[in-house]
Structures are given as structure tokens and as C-alpha cells.
Design an enzyme around this catalytic site. Structure first.
Site, PDB file in Angstrom:
ATOM      1  N   ARG A 103       0.815  -1.219   0.000  1.00 57.62           N
ATOM      2  CA  ARG A 103       0.000   0.000   0.000  1.00 57.62           C
ATOM      3  C   ARG A 103       0.850   1.271   0.000  1.00 57.62           C
ATOM      4  NH1 ARG A 103      -1.861   4.185   0.253  1.00 57.62           N
ATOM      5  NH2 ARG A 103      -3.957   4.884   0.793  1.00 57.62           N
ATOM      6  N   LYS A 104       2.084   1.149   0.437  1.00 57.14           N
ATOM      7  CA  LYS A 104       2.988   2.325   0.494  1.00 57.14           C
ATOM      8  C   LYS A 104       2.287   3.534   1.115  1.00 57.14           C
ATOM      9  CE  LYS A 104       5.957   1.068  -3.418  1.00 57.14           C
ATOM     10  NZ  LYS A 104       5.197   0.023  -4.099  1.00 57.14           N
ATOM     11  N   ASP A 146       1.096   9.138   4.792  1.00 62.32           N
ATOM     12  CA  ASP A 146       0.388  10.311   5.320  1.00 62.32           C
ATOM     13  C   ASP A 146       0.579  10.413   6.837  1.00 62.32           C
ATOM     14  OD1 ASP A 146      -1.466  12.495   5.423  1.00 62.32           O
ATOM     15  OD2 ASP A 146      -2.503  11.663   3.691  1.00 62.32           O
ATOM     16  N   ILE A 147      -0.134  11.331   7.447  1.00 63.34           N
ATOM     17  CA  ILE A 147      -0.012  11.489   8.913  1.00 63.34           C
ATOM     18  C   ILE A 147      -0.647  10.279   9.607  1.00 63.34           C
ATOM     19  CG2 ILE A 147       0.040  14.001   8.860  1.00 63.34           C
ATOM     20  CD1 ILE A 147      -2.969  13.880   9.779  1.00 63.34           C
TER      21      ILE A 147
END
Ligand code: S5P
Length: 243
Positions: free
Chosen positions: A90-91, A94-95
Site C-alpha cells: 500500500r505504500k 500520510d499522517i
């Protein structure tokens, strides 16, 4: 001679890492097949063909056009029947709060079925904390992308970032699992910046698990099943020789 996988399994407290090494020991394979196709029937056909030769199957669930929860049940049954783990590539990037939702929720509910997933360390430690809050209670594993195989990549060794992984406080003998994509026996790359190295080259560079995609299932419509079986077996044997 490299340490036996069963012995290395004892170095890991993470359940997914330990399980992966145990599968590698049982099946004597360090091949992971990456299956980037858009139809569930084709994906399951390829997985069934390569299953005896792999320790891990890598997916990109967001490229599947006819996704439904039944597909996940079928993939999970193949994983149990043939003794391999599932890695959703999924790579995340984000936060912490956002990735925890992306990992647990939405249509794909990745954490509910993928033993392993991965993330870019670029956002900082929060991404790991967010994913761990969802994944650890389920015994999931997280890989961090330290480099990429594509031309001109900006990811060159972020894993050394303090507080993420290997830092000054890490004992020198701490064990890490290294999974390496961008591997092909007789191709150099593709038209979109992918660059391939040979199994021998990546093993010499420290890879534990070797990820092969189109080199095994072909391009476009893909190879016939018989040829996929032959390719998977050939890669597994070749990796054994090079290990
Ligand atoms: O640096 C990378 C990291 C990954 S996870 N380079 C990659 O190619 N990958 C993934 O490995 C990529 O997203 C694809 O799913 C697979 C390589 O596929 P192949 O068909 O080129 O072997």
C-alpha cells in the site's frame, strides 16, 4: 553460509516477521511473487499457480476492478492451503491519523487480511505509530521503504532517519528483514522507469526475500498457467543457488 531462517525467526518479536521466516524455513523459499493484475479471477489463477514456490504474495488491491469481500476470502484460503503470507503493497505516506483510517477502513480493510504492509518513512514517526495502533493488535508487520528501484528515485536510505529504525541506539547485531523488488532474470527494465537487477545482485546486496512480478506472470494478458508455474519454479531454484 547464511543463518538458517528458523534460527533468525528467534530474533524477531514481531509475529508477522517471525511467521514469514518460519514459512521460508518450512518451504525452503525466499521468493515473493508480486501480482499486479486488474481482475480477481486472473489474480487468483496466478496465485494458485505460484503458491507452492513462494513464502509471500504481494498485492496492489487498489488496481483490482472487480473487488469484493469474497475475493479476500478466496485469497486467504489459498494462503492457508499453500502456507504463504500476504503483503499488501500500500505504500502508506500520510499522517498517523489518516493512515490508521486508510489501513483499517474503506472498501479494502487492509489490516483485516494482509499480514504485512509497507509505508514511506517520509512523514516521520507518526506514520508508524498510526499504523501500529491498528496493526499490532492484529499481529501485523510493517515494512519501511528505504530505497526504490525506479530511475531518479528520491528515496535513498531514509531508513537511517533517527527515531524510525536503525539509529545510534540500535544494537549492531539487531536483525532486519530486507525485501527487495525490481528483480528479473532476463530483462533490464520497463518503459516507465523500472530498473531490474538479477537475483544474484540483490542477494549480494543483502536481500532476504526477493520480489518478482512480470518476470513470472508475464505482461499484458500474461503467460499461460503452465508457463507461470515453470517460471516460479525456475526463480525459486535460482534463488536457492544464489542464497
Ligand atoms: O522500489 C520499489 C518498491 C516496490 S514495492 N520498486 C518496485 O518495483 N516495487 C513494487 O514491486 C512495484 O510496485 C511492483 O508491484 C513490484 C515490481 O513488479 P515487476 O513486475 O516490475 O517485477
Amino acid at each position: 553460509m547464511a543463518k538458517p531462517y528458523a534460527e533468525r525467526a528467534k530474533n524477531f518479536s514481531n509475529v508477522a516477521a517471525k511467521s514469514l521466516l518460519e514459512v521460508m524455513e518450512r518451504k525452503q523459499t525466499n521468493l515473493c511473487v508480486s501480482v499486479d493484475v486488474t481482475k480477481t479471477a486472473n489474480l487468483l489463477r496466478i496465485v494458485a499457480a505460484v503458491a507452492p514456490f513462494v513464502c509471500l504474495i504481494k498485492t496492489h488491491v487498489d488496481v483490482i476492478e472487480d473487488f469484493d469481500p469474497e475475493f479476500i476470502d478466496q485469497l486467504k484460503s489459498l494462503s492457508t492451503e499453500h502456507d504463504f503470507l500476504i503483503f499488501e503493497d500500500r505504500k502508506f505516506a500520510d499522517i498517523g491519523n489518516t493512515v490508521s483510517l486508510q489501513y483499517s477502513s474503506g472498501i479494502h480493510k487492509i489490516a483485516s487480511w494482509a499480514h504485512i504492509t509497507n509505508a514511506h518513512p517520509i512523514p516521520g514517526p507518526g506514520i508508524i505509530e498510526g499504523l501500529a495502533s491498528v496493526g499490532l493488535p492484529l499481529d501485523r508487520g510493517l515494512l519501511l521503504l528505504s530505497e526504490m528501484s525506479s530511475t531518479g528515485t528520491l528515496a535513498t536510505g531514509f531508513i537511517a532517519m533517527k527515531g524510525i529504525s536503525k539509529d545510534a541506539d540500535t544494537p549492531p547485531d539487531e536483525d532486519f528483514l530486507i525485501l527487495t523488488p525490481g528483480v528479473g532474470l532476463d530483462v533490464k527494465g520497463d518503459a516507465l522507469g523500472q530498473q531490474y537487477r538479477t537475483p544474484q545482485e540483490v542477494i549480494a546486496a543483502g536481500a532476504d526475500v526477493i520480489i518478482v512480478g512480470r518476470g513470472i506472470y508475464g505482461k499484458g494478458e500474461g503467460y499461460p498457467t503452465k508457463e507461470i508455474v515453470q517460471q516460479a519454479e525456475a526463480y525459486q531454484q535460482r534463488l536457492k543457488q544464489d542464497a
